[in-house]
Design an enzyme around this catalytic site. Structure first.
Site, PDB file in Angstrom:
ATOM      1  N   ASP A   1     -11.790   6.742   3.136  1.00  0.00           N
ATOM      2  CA  ASP A   1     -10.803   6.699   4.468  1.00  0.00           C
ATOM      3  C   ASP A   1     -10.015   5.202   4.287  1.00  0.00           C
ATOM      4  OD1 ASP A   1      -8.783   7.305   6.238  1.00  0.00           O
ATOM      5  OD2 ASP A   1      -9.723   7.876   7.576  1.00  0.00           O
TER       6      ASP A   1
ATOM      7  N   LYS B   1       0.997  -1.225   0.177  1.00  0.00           N
ATOM      8  CA  LYS B   1      -0.027   0.214  -0.204  1.00  0.00           C
ATOM      9  C   LYS B   1       0.366   1.623   0.177  1.00  0.00           C
ATOM     10  CE  LYS B   1      -3.795   2.504   2.957  1.00  0.00           C
ATOM     11  NZ  LYS B   1      -3.290   2.984   4.750  1.00  0.00           N
TER      12      LYS B   1
ATOM     13  N   ASP C   1      -2.374  10.803   3.201  1.00  0.00           N
ATOM     14  CA  ASP C   1      -4.052  10.071   3.418  1.00  0.00           C
ATOM     15  C   ASP C   1      -4.563  11.448   4.511  1.00  0.00           C
ATOM     16  OD1 ASP C   1      -6.338   8.460   3.661  1.00  0.00           O
ATOM     17  OD2 ASP C   1      -5.222   7.041   5.138  1.00  0.00           O
TER      18      ASP C   1
ATOM     19  N   ARG D   1      -7.300   0.137   0.461  1.00  0.00           N
ATOM     20  CA  ARG D   1      -7.669  -1.760   0.828  1.00  0.00           C
ATOM     21  C   ARG D   1      -8.614  -1.556  -0.833  1.00  0.00           C
ATOM     22  NH1 ARG D   1     -12.115  -2.136   5.583  1.00  0.00           N
ATOM     23  NH2 ARG D   1     -10.358  -0.934   5.935  1.00  0.00           N
TER      24      ARG D   1
ATOM     25  N   LYS E   1     -10.291  12.976   7.623  1.00  0.00           N
ATOM     26  CA  LYS E   1      -9.617  12.560   9.150  1.00  0.00           C
ATOM     27  C   LYS E   1      -9.854  13.432  10.318  1.00  0.00           C
ATOM     28  CE  LYS E   1      -5.893   9.609   7.586  1.00  0.00           C
ATOM     29  NZ  LYS E   1      -6.443   8.029   8.570  1.00  0.00           N
TER      30      LYS E   1
ATOM     31  N   ASP F   1       1.709   6.433   5.259  1.00  0.00           N
ATOM     32  CA  ASP F   1       0.408   5.456   4.100  1.00  0.00           C
ATOM     33  C   ASP F   1       1.365   4.757   3.972  1.00  0.00           C
ATOM     34  OD1 ASP F   1      -1.708   4.227   5.742  1.00  0.00           O
ATOM     35  OD2 ASP F   1      -2.997   5.542   4.427  1.00  0.00           O
TER      36      ASP F   1
ATOM     37  N   GLU G   1      -9.443   3.518   2.232  1.00  0.00           N
ATOM     38  CA  GLU G   1      -8.621   3.788   0.683  1.00  0.00           C
ATOM     39  C   GLU G   1      -7.869   2.818   0.392  1.00  0.00           C
ATOM     40  OE1 GLU G   1      -5.713   5.046   2.895  1.00  0.00           O
ATOM     41  OE2 GLU G   1      -7.731   5.764   3.240  1.00  0.00           O
TER      42      GLU G   1
END
Length: 514
Positions: free
Chosen positions: A358, A276, A281, A362, A288, A299, A360
């Site tokens: 959020d 990933k 993010d 996956r 967030k 991230d 995201e």
């Protein structure tokens, strides 16, 4: 990076800024560990008593400095705690040696040379000590004005106030022994690539967007003979990578999918590592809350780990084919961003209802997992800072392992433990899958709140090719250390999972991967 040598020299006559010795924690107080006999002799056999007087106990990570004995060319002795004294006829735990070496290396910032007289019963011990001190000596100071002023100078100030330890000699090492030389070469390659992953995680997101990350990967691939393919926005649209495109839709920096392929002519197994790579993010439209954004440059730690592991495998010449997939995007809110309620058509052809932008990671992983599956590797491992739920479950120093095969999950767990990376096997309960049923699409990107880390694993499993062994590493906790440094672990990016992936590749090359 700290220069390493193996040395048969005696500690008293070695010219260095410090001699590092090990101290164990015994029932009756501290005891001097093997490797420091010459130092103890110079104190008339009373070194343990002197250390106890100074408050040393031998506890893990404890560092005590004292003047060197008369006649030593090094002015200082640095005693570092190894933790509990081992049982009779057993050596020190490799991780204890690794952490001790790291703590000593951090304590010696600013020194030009140090001699490490830690227990080296065999070549493997030399490898873990070398790895620990190379990782412990790490510093990230690229954005400090003092570092720029110090460039090319001797031991000037950097981001931590002092330059990293410049040179280390491992006393008791055997320079002409093939096993010792191989152990040092492995430690150097793994540590250098792991530190490169740390650099990437620590780089501010304004300087590391998906395009910039891809460029770093391309340069490293060229240097180490790795085949590289970069899919830009046009290629992603043409290929139908709806997950990666959907996550990157709100950013001015376009997404990328990078494929790194290391091949060995002697390989009998093939592995695919998927990372990933959300370079920043914000949460997207599902923004967030304040206080949760400041460290979100981390991230992309999964992609950094995958990148580093593939390069390390190439440098070590492992007899296994390893492909790394870096799913790179920036998750930002804007007028073009994916909205909660949107449906994305993934690379696999499945549709996903986005209930939370959020969640995201996956989505980009789903596309990359399906792409990796098309090569039909023997196994796939994905690595991601995926869920806060995993941090709640396992804390900040342990990552979770999920898999579609119990034996493979156990093998990856054992590889992690061997490498010194705390991890724990986690289940994929089938009853949690129903929570992701969507009335609109094939699956939703959210399910039940409880067990959220396991729900994410179940989502990813949907995008692994049929019959392919797969494991998922959720490194959300240990990937970024917001506290103070400890052992060989610095503040900031840690490089978590690099060593696990390299160890898995070594086991596959040896035909020993479960």
């Amino acid at each position: 990076m700290t220069a390493l040598t193996l040395s048969t020299a005696a500690a008293p006559g070695l010219r260095a800024d410090a001699i590092v010795i090990g101290v164990a924690k015994g029932a009756g107080g501290p005891s001097v560990a093997p490797g420091a006999e010459a130092v103890d002799k110079a104190y008339d056999g009373r070194l343990a008593a002197v250390l106890e007087t100074l408050g040393a106990s031998g506890a893990e990570g404890e560092v005590t400095k004292l003047p060197a004995p008369s006649g030593f060319k090094a002015p200082v002795v640095v005693a570092v705690g190894l933790g509990a004294e081992p049982e009779k006829d057993t050596g020190f735990d490799p991780e204890a040696l690794r952490r001790a070496a790291g703590a000593a290396a951090r304590a010696l910032a600013g020194a030009k040379k140090a001699a490490f007289a830690l227990p080296l019963a065999e070549a493997a011990d030399a490898g873990v000590v070398a790895e620990g001190l190379l990782l412990g000596a790490y510093s990230f100071d690229a954005y400090k004005a003092s570092a720029k002023e110090a460039k090319g100078a001797k031991a000037k100030a950097n981001g931590n106030g002092k330059a990293p330890l410049a040179e280390a000699a491992l006393l008791g090492g055997k320079p002409r022994d093939k096993a010792y030389k191989a152990a040092i070469e492995r430690a150097t390659a793994v540590a250098e690539e792991l530190n490169r992953a740390r650099d990437l995680v620590n780089t501010p997101p304004n300087d590391l967007d998906p395009e910039a990350f891809a460029a770093v990967a391309q340069a490293a691939a060229k240097e180490h003979g790795i085949k590289v393919q970069v899919l830009d926005e046009k290629a992603l649209v043409k290929g139908g990578y709806g997950g990666i495109l959907g996550v990157g839709a709100g950013s001015a920096s376009g997404p990328r999918l990078v494929k790194l392929s290391y091949t060995s002519p002697k390989a009998k197994k093939s592995l695919a590592f998927v990372g990933k790579g959300i370079t920043y993010d914000s949460g997207g439209i599902s923004l967030k809350p304040a206080g949760h954004n400041e460290t979100m440059k981390c991230d992309m730690a999964g992609a950094a780990a995958v990148f580093a592991a593939v390069v390390a495998a190439a440098r070590l010449g492992l007899e296994v084919n390893v492909t790394g997939w870096l799913a790179l995007a920036e998750n930002m809110p804007s007028g073009s961003a994916t909205r909660p309620g949107d449906v994305l058509r993934m690379y696999s052809g499945k549709t996903v209802e986005v209930l939370n932008t959020d969640a995201e990671g996956r989505l980009v992983l789903a596309d990359a997992l399906w792409a990796a599956s098309q090569d039909e590797p023997d196994a796939i491992i994905d690595v991601a800072t995926l869920t806060g739920a995993m941090m709640l479950a396992l804390g900040s120093r342990t990552y979770g392992i999920m898999a579609n095969d119990d034996a493979f999950r156990s093998a990856v767990h054992e590889a992690a433990e061997e490498s010194g990376e705390p991890a724990w096997p986690m289940p994929l309960p089938e009853h949690l899958r129903k929570g992701m049923d969507s009335p609109t699409a094939d699956i939703a990107n959210m399910g039940e709140r409880m067990g959220g880390g396991l729900v994410a694993g179940l989502f990813l499993r949907e995008f692994v090719g049929e019959g392919i062994t797969w494991a998922h590493l959720d490194i959300a906790g240990p990937a970024f250390n917001e506290g103070g440094p400890f052992g060989y672990t610095p503040k900031g990016g840690t490089g978590t999972a690099v060593r696990t992936l390299v160890r898995v590749a070594e086991l596959a090359a040896a035909g020993e991967l479960g």
